[in-house]
Write a protein that holds these residues in place. Structure first.
Motif, PDB file in Angstrom:
ATOM      1  N   ILE A 273       0.833  -1.209   0.000  1.00 35.92           N
ATOM      2  CA  ILE A 273       0.000   0.000   0.000  1.00 35.92           C
ATOM      3  C   ILE A 273       0.868   1.259   0.000  1.00 35.92           C
ATOM      4  CG2 ILE A 273      -1.960  -1.119   1.130  1.00 35.92           C
ATOM      5  CD1 ILE A 273      -0.952   0.125   3.798  1.00 35.92           C
ATOM      6  N   PRO A 274       0.343   2.356  -0.559  1.00 33.42           N
ATOM      7  CA  PRO A 274       1.091   3.616  -0.500  1.00 33.42           C
ATOM      8  C   PRO A 274       1.202   4.184   0.923  1.00 33.42           C
ATOM      9  CG  PRO A 274      -0.439   3.653  -2.349  1.00 33.42           C
ATOM     10  CD  PRO A 274      -0.770   2.433  -1.522  1.00 33.42           C
ATOM     11  N   SER A 275       0.095   4.237   1.670  1.00 41.11           N
ATOM     12  CA  SER A 275       0.148   4.792   3.024  1.00 41.11           C
ATOM     13  C   SER A 275      -1.010   4.278   3.868  1.00 41.11           C
ATOM     14  CB  SER A 275       0.108   6.323   3.001  1.00 41.11           C
ATOM     15  OG  SER A 275       0.104   6.824   4.323  1.00 41.11           O
ATOM     16  N   ILE A 276      -0.695   3.764   5.022  1.00 41.57           N
ATOM     17  CA  ILE A 276      -1.688   3.192   5.933  1.00 41.57           C
ATOM     18  C   ILE A 276      -2.721   4.224   6.375  1.00 41.57           C
ATOM     19  CG2 ILE A 276      -0.400   3.564   8.090  1.00 41.57           C
ATOM     20  CD1 ILE A 276      -2.270   0.335   7.189  1.00 41.57           C
ATOM     21  N   ASP A 277      -2.384   5.514   6.290  1.00 40.63           N
ATOM     22  CA  ASP A 277      -3.273   6.578   6.772  1.00 40.63           C
ATOM     23  C   ASP A 277      -4.266   7.069   5.723  1.00 40.63           C
ATOM     24  OD1 ASP A 277      -2.444   6.771   9.467  1.00 40.63           O
ATOM     25  OD2 ASP A 277      -0.679   7.910   8.868  1.00 40.63           O
ATOM     26  N   THR A 278      -4.531   6.267   4.697  1.00 37.97           N
ATOM     27  CA  THR A 278      -5.534   6.648   3.702  1.00 37.97           C
ATOM     28  C   THR A 278      -6.663   5.619   3.697  1.00 37.97           C
ATOM     29  OG1 THR A 278      -4.494   5.448   1.886  1.00 37.97           O
ATOM     30  CG2 THR A 278      -3.758   7.724   2.250  1.00 37.97           C
TER      31      THR A 278
ATOM     32  N   MET B 147       7.501   3.953  -6.340  1.00 34.01           N
ATOM     33  CA  MET B 147       6.994   5.070  -7.137  1.00 34.01           C
ATOM     34  C   MET B 147       7.982   6.229  -7.004  1.00 34.01           C
ATOM     35  SD  MET B 147       2.824   5.049  -6.748  1.00 34.01           S
ATOM     36  CE  MET B 147       2.726   5.283  -4.974  1.00 34.01           C
ATOM     37  N   LYS B 148       8.788   6.405  -8.026  1.00 31.32           N
ATOM     38  CA  LYS B 148       9.876   7.380  -8.013  1.00 31.32           C
ATOM     39  C   LYS B 148       9.417   8.783  -7.620  1.00 31.32           C
ATOM     40  CE  LYS B 148      13.259   9.517 -11.066  1.00 31.32           C
ATOM     41  NZ  LYS B 148      13.727   9.600 -12.449  1.00 31.32           N
ATOM     42  N   GLU B 149       8.344   9.254  -8.231  1.00 32.95           N
ATOM     43  CA  GLU B 149       7.891  10.624  -8.014  1.00 32.95           C
ATOM     44  C   GLU B 149       7.387  10.876  -6.596  1.00 32.95           C
ATOM     45  OE1 GLU B 149       7.568   9.628 -12.338  1.00 32.95           O
ATOM     46  OE2 GLU B 149       7.045   8.624 -10.477  1.00 32.95           O
ATOM     47  N   LEU B 150       6.953   9.851  -5.898  1.00 34.41           N
ATOM     48  CA  LEU B 150       6.338  10.025  -4.583  1.00 34.41           C
ATOM     49  C   LEU B 150       7.124   9.392  -3.432  1.00 34.41           C
ATOM     50  CD1 LEU B 150       2.670   9.250  -5.698  1.00 34.41           C
ATOM     51  CD2 LEU B 150       3.699  11.504  -5.298  1.00 34.41           C
ATOM     52  N   ARG B 151       8.117   8.563  -3.750  1.00 30.78           N
ATOM     53  CA  ARG B 151       8.844   7.763  -2.753  1.00 30.78           C
ATOM     54  C   ARG B 151       7.876   6.977  -1.858  1.00 30.78           C
ATOM     55  NH1 ARG B 151      11.730   6.553   1.719  1.00 30.78           N
ATOM     56  NH2 ARG B 151      13.905   6.046   1.415  1.00 30.78           N
ATOM     57  N   LEU B 152       6.863   6.439  -2.513  1.00 27.91           N
ATOM     58  CA  LEU B 152       5.897   5.562  -1.865  1.00 27.91           C
ATOM     59  C   LEU B 152       5.884   4.252  -2.638  1.00 27.91           C
ATOM     60  CD1 LEU B 152       2.905   8.049  -1.398  1.00 27.91           C
ATOM     61  CD2 LEU B 152       4.534   7.299   0.359  1.00 27.91           C
ATOM     62  N   LEU B 153       5.192   3.259  -2.104  1.00 30.15           N
ATOM     63  CA  LEU B 153       5.072   1.976  -2.783  1.00 30.15           C
ATOM     64  C   LEU B 153       3.770   1.936  -3.582  1.00 30.15           C
ATOM     65  CD1 LEU B 153       6.269  -0.536  -0.037  1.00 30.15           C
ATOM     66  CD2 LEU B 153       7.586   1.040  -1.450  1.00 30.15           C
ATOM     67  N   ALA B 154       3.832   1.365  -4.770  1.00 25.06           N
ATOM     68  CA  ALA B 154       2.653   1.234  -5.621  1.00 25.06           C
ATOM     69  C   ALA B 154       1.756   0.127  -5.087  1.00 25.06           C
ATOM     70  CB  ALA B 154       3.076   0.915  -7.051  1.00 25.06           C
ATOM     71  N   ARG B 155       0.456   0.382  -5.102  1.00 26.40           N
ATOM     72  CA  ARG B 155      -0.512  -0.612  -4.619  1.00 26.40           C
ATOM     73  C   ARG B 155      -0.363  -1.888  -5.448  1.00 26.40           C
ATOM     74  NH1 ARG B 155      -4.168   0.650  -1.482  1.00 26.40           N
ATOM     75  NH2 ARG B 155      -4.356   2.784  -2.246  1.00 26.40           N
TER      76      ARG B 155
END
Length: 166
Positions: free
Chosen positions: A52-57, A121-129
């Motif tokens: 997931i990108p972020s647990i807080d969504t 995800m390069k642009e966001l430094r998050l993980l893609a779902r």
């Protein structure tokens, strides 16, 4: 090459794309107490890895709950959620979630999982779902890179894949 968007905008995924049939790449992530966790720590079990990108969504919260409520009832299946959230945020979410056996790990430190599974995800430094099912012999049996990062994964297919894995 996997193509994904986030809120309709194209995203560059870094790392190695994983496909069903591949040997599962190793990785090191952090537990909520900052201890290291690796793929090898769950050897001998079927793993459903929910990314997931972020647990807080909202969508990420729902995805984490759904997989933990449904797939954790399958014998010999361990549900693992991985995001780039800080371990402290994950710990807070786990305490508030009401889920007793949830395993939520952070890839924030070095994006080891993200690079090994091609979800950075390069642009966001998050993980893609995405969702990965790995059998007890460390073979990848199911892969879903969700095309739009704000959409839900195919829960039914992932849970069926976890049931079918040995």
């Amino acid at each position: 090459m996997v193509k994904v968007t986030f809120k309709g905008h194209p995203i560059s995924l870094l790392g190695n794309e994983v496909k069903a049939g591949d040997q599962a790449p190793g990785f090191t992530v952090l537990a909520n107490d900052l201890s290291e966790v690796t793929l090898a720590d769950s050897n001998g079990k079927v793993r459903l890895i929910s990314v997931i990108p972020s647990i807080d969504t909202g969508v990420c919260d729902q995805q984490t709950r759904k997989f933990n409520e449904e797939a954790s009832q399958i014998d010999n299946v361990q549900v693992i959620t991985i995001s780039a959230d800080l371990p402290f945020a994950q710990k807070r979410w786990c305490a508030a979630s009401g889920l007793e056996h949830v395993k939520v790990y952070s890839d924030h430190r070095d994006l080891s999982f993200a690079e090994a599974y091609g979800v950075h995800m390069k642009e966001l430094r998050l993980l893609a779902r995405s969702v990965f099912v790995i059998d007890s012999q460390d073979k990848v049996t199911y892969v879903e890179y969700v095309n739009e990062g704000t959409d839900h994964p195919n829960y039914e297919k992932a849970i069926e894949a976890a049931k079918a894995a040995k």
